[in-house]
Design an enzyme around this catalytic site. Structure first.
Site, short mmCIF file in Angstrom:
data_model
loop_
_atom_site.label_atom_id
_atom_site.label_comp_id
_atom_site.label_asym_id
_atom_site.label_seq_id
_atom_site.Cartn_x
_atom_site.Cartn_y
_atom_site.Cartn_z
N THR A 157 0.84 -1.22 0.00
CA THR A 157 0.00 0.00 0.00
C THR A 157 0.86 1.26 0.00
OG1 THR A 157 -0.22 -0.07 2.41
CG2 THR A 157 -2.00 -1.07 1.14
N ARG B 175 -9.14 -3.80 1.50
CA ARG B 175 -10.06 -3.11 2.38
C ARG B 175 -10.11 -1.61 2.17
NH1 ARG B 175 -9.94 -6.01 7.50
NH2 ARG B 175 -9.88 -8.17 6.89
N ASP C 22 2.24 -8.29 -7.46
CA ASP C 22 2.73 -7.06 -8.07
C ASP C 22 4.20 -7.09 -8.46
OD1 ASP C 22 4.06 -6.74 -5.58
OD2 ASP C 22 2.36 -5.64 -4.75
N HIS D 100 0.35 -16.57 -5.38
CA HIS D 100 -0.80 -16.26 -6.25
C HIS D 100 -0.36 -15.81 -7.64
CE1 HIS D 100 -3.38 -15.53 -2.39
NE2 HIS D 100 -3.08 -16.79 -2.60
N CYS E 216 1.06 -24.24 -22.77
CA CYS E 216 2.50 -24.57 -22.85
C CYS E 216 3.34 -23.80 -21.84
CB CYS E 216 3.02 -24.35 -24.27
SG CYS E 216 3.24 -22.61 -24.70
P1 NAD Z 1 -5.80 -7.84 2.73
O1 NAD Z 1 -6.18 -6.65 1.90
O2 NAD Z 1 -6.86 -8.79 3.15
O3 NAD Z 1 -5.04 -7.36 4.05
C1 NAD Z 1 -4.03 -6.39 4.04
C2 NAD Z 1 -3.69 -6.05 5.48
O4 NAD Z 1 -2.61 -5.14 5.47
C3 NAD Z 1 -4.85 -5.38 6.24
O5 NAD Z 1 -5.06 -6.07 7.45
C4 NAD Z 1 -4.35 -3.93 6.48
O6 NAD Z 1 -4.71 -3.45 7.76
C5 NAD Z 1 -2.85 -4.09 6.40
N1 NAD Z 1 -2.13 -2.92 5.88
C6 NAD Z 1 -2.41 -2.19 4.79
N2 NAD Z 1 -1.46 -1.25 4.60
C7 NAD Z 1 -0.57 -1.38 5.62
C8 NAD Z 1 0.63 -0.70 5.98
N3 NAD Z 1 1.13 0.30 5.25
N4 NAD Z 1 1.28 -1.10 7.10
C9 NAD Z 1 0.79 -2.11 7.86
N5 NAD Z 1 -0.33 -2.80 7.56
C10 NAD Z 1 -0.99 -2.44 6.45
O7 NAD Z 1 -4.64 -8.54 1.90
P2 NAD Z 1 -4.05 -10.03 1.91
O8 NAD Z 1 -3.98 -10.57 3.30
O9 NAD Z 1 -2.83 -9.97 1.09
O10 NAD Z 1 -5.13 -10.92 1.14
C11 NAD Z 1 -5.80 -10.47 0.06
C12 NAD Z 1 -5.49 -11.12 -1.32
O11 NAD Z 1 -5.48 -10.04 -2.25
C13 NAD Z 1 -4.16 -11.77 -1.49
O12 NAD Z 1 -4.43 -13.05 -1.90
C14 NAD Z 1 -3.46 -11.02 -2.64
O13 NAD Z 1 -3.12 -11.93 -3.66
C15 NAD Z 1 -4.48 -10.10 -3.24
N6 NAD Z 1 -4.05 -8.71 -3.47
C16 NAD Z 1 -2.78 -8.44 -3.90
C17 NAD Z 1 -2.35 -7.13 -4.06
C18 NAD Z 1 -0.93 -6.87 -4.54
O14 NAD Z 1 -0.36 -7.70 -5.24
N7 NAD Z 1 -0.32 -5.74 -4.16
C19 NAD Z 1 -3.21 -6.07 -3.77
C20 NAD Z 1 -4.53 -6.37 -3.32
C21 NAD Z 1 -4.94 -7.70 -3.18
ZN ZN Z 2 1.30 -21.81 -25.55
#
Ligand code: NAD
Ligand code: ZN
Length: 258
Positions: free
Chosen positions: A40, A48, A115, A132, A143
């Protein structure tokens, strides 16, 4: 093993960062398990956050992608729209601290993120498990051939057929795991092996609500590892953890890793 829980111990933030630092210094084989929260601070919203970037559309399940040309075209339209909305992203202080930790120890990063930012921060492929998949490129479902997104984009328009593999004509998909798509077996095996053999399991930025990934912290702890959670909000595993920091990841990890 000493337990230091913010609610129970009442100890201050600075003391918990010092304890985290001591745990990281002592770790010989740490696993850092990351979720959307580690990215983030790079400008990628987690699930969220307000704005609902991820909840605007109903997810397209894997079987629909396989069976429907329209679902495939919609997948690609959304993919390019989302990438354009997020823009260019760079690793942040948290990714860099994690990369330093892994480089100085026999550590592994296991991530739920798609990402590519751990790799961009310098974590080498043999120390990185992407549970993921990876949304920064495409792969053929038949392939396995990798294709770069700029090339896929160049031959896809909103009303054209969904892009096909240049090598075999198979279905091309962003190299991420969709709902209903089997978890990648090799990545799951590597994550499990790392969880079983680590001495410290550090969760950073995951709500720990998505299984099977959220089972790894408990597996590591059962096998004797110390469990540490750094997350802005409480998680369902906080009560099990040896140390919990409700903090911003970039500043907390930069201070604790040094
Ligand atoms: P989630 O969104 O469920 O949880 C993220 C957690 O991080 C939250 O509890 C939040 O409070 C906390 N958070 C956010 N910013 C923060 C910061 N700066 N410092 C400390 N805490 C912080 O995400 P999850 O547990 O990864 O599960 C969701 C699914 O979404 C995963 O399977 C993932 O593949 C996918 N996803 C990936 C990305 C990405 O690749 N960047 C982005 C969104 C969702
Ligand atoms: Zn192919």
């Amino acid at each position: 093993m000493s337990r230091l829980h913010p609610q129970r111990s009442g100890s201050g933030r600075a003391q918990r960062v010092t304890t985290l630092r001591a745990h990281l210094d002592a770790a010989r084989r740490p696993v850092v398990f990351t979720g959307a929260g580690v990215s983030t601070e790079s400008g990628i919203p987690d699930f969220r956050s307000p704005g609902g970037l991820w909840t605007r559309y109903r997810p397209i399940p894997f079987d629909e992608f396989l069976s429907s040309e329209e679902a495939r075209r919609e997948t690609w339209r959304r993919k390019f729209a989302l990438d354009a909305a997020i823009g260019t992203v760079e690793p942040n202080a948290g990714h860099h601290a994690i990369a330093r930790l892994v480089a100085r120890s026999d550590g592994t990063v296991v991530t739920q993120n798609i990402d590519g930012l751990h790799a961009a921060a310098g974590v080498p492929p043999e120390r990185l498990v992407e549970l993921h998949g990876n949304g920064t490129y495409a792969a053929c479902l038949d392939c396995g051939q990798r294709e770069e997104l700029v090339e896929v984009r160049a031959r896809f328009e909103d009303d054209s057929p969904a892009p096909r593999c240049l090598a075999c004509g198979g279905l091309l998909k962003p190299a991420t795991i969709s709902f209903g798509q089997p978890m990648p077996a090799a990545a799951m095996r590597r994550a499990e092996a790392a969880a079983i053999s680590c001495d410290l399991f550090l969760v950073a930025g995951s709500s720990l609500q998505v299984y099977p990934a959220a089972g790894f912290p408990q597996l590591a702890q059962r096998r004797g590892a110390r469990l540490v959670i750094v997350n802005r909000e409480p998680t369902p595993l906080d009560d099990l953890a040896d140390l919990v920091l409700h903090a911003e990841i970039g500043s907390a990890l930069a201070a604790a890793v040094g």
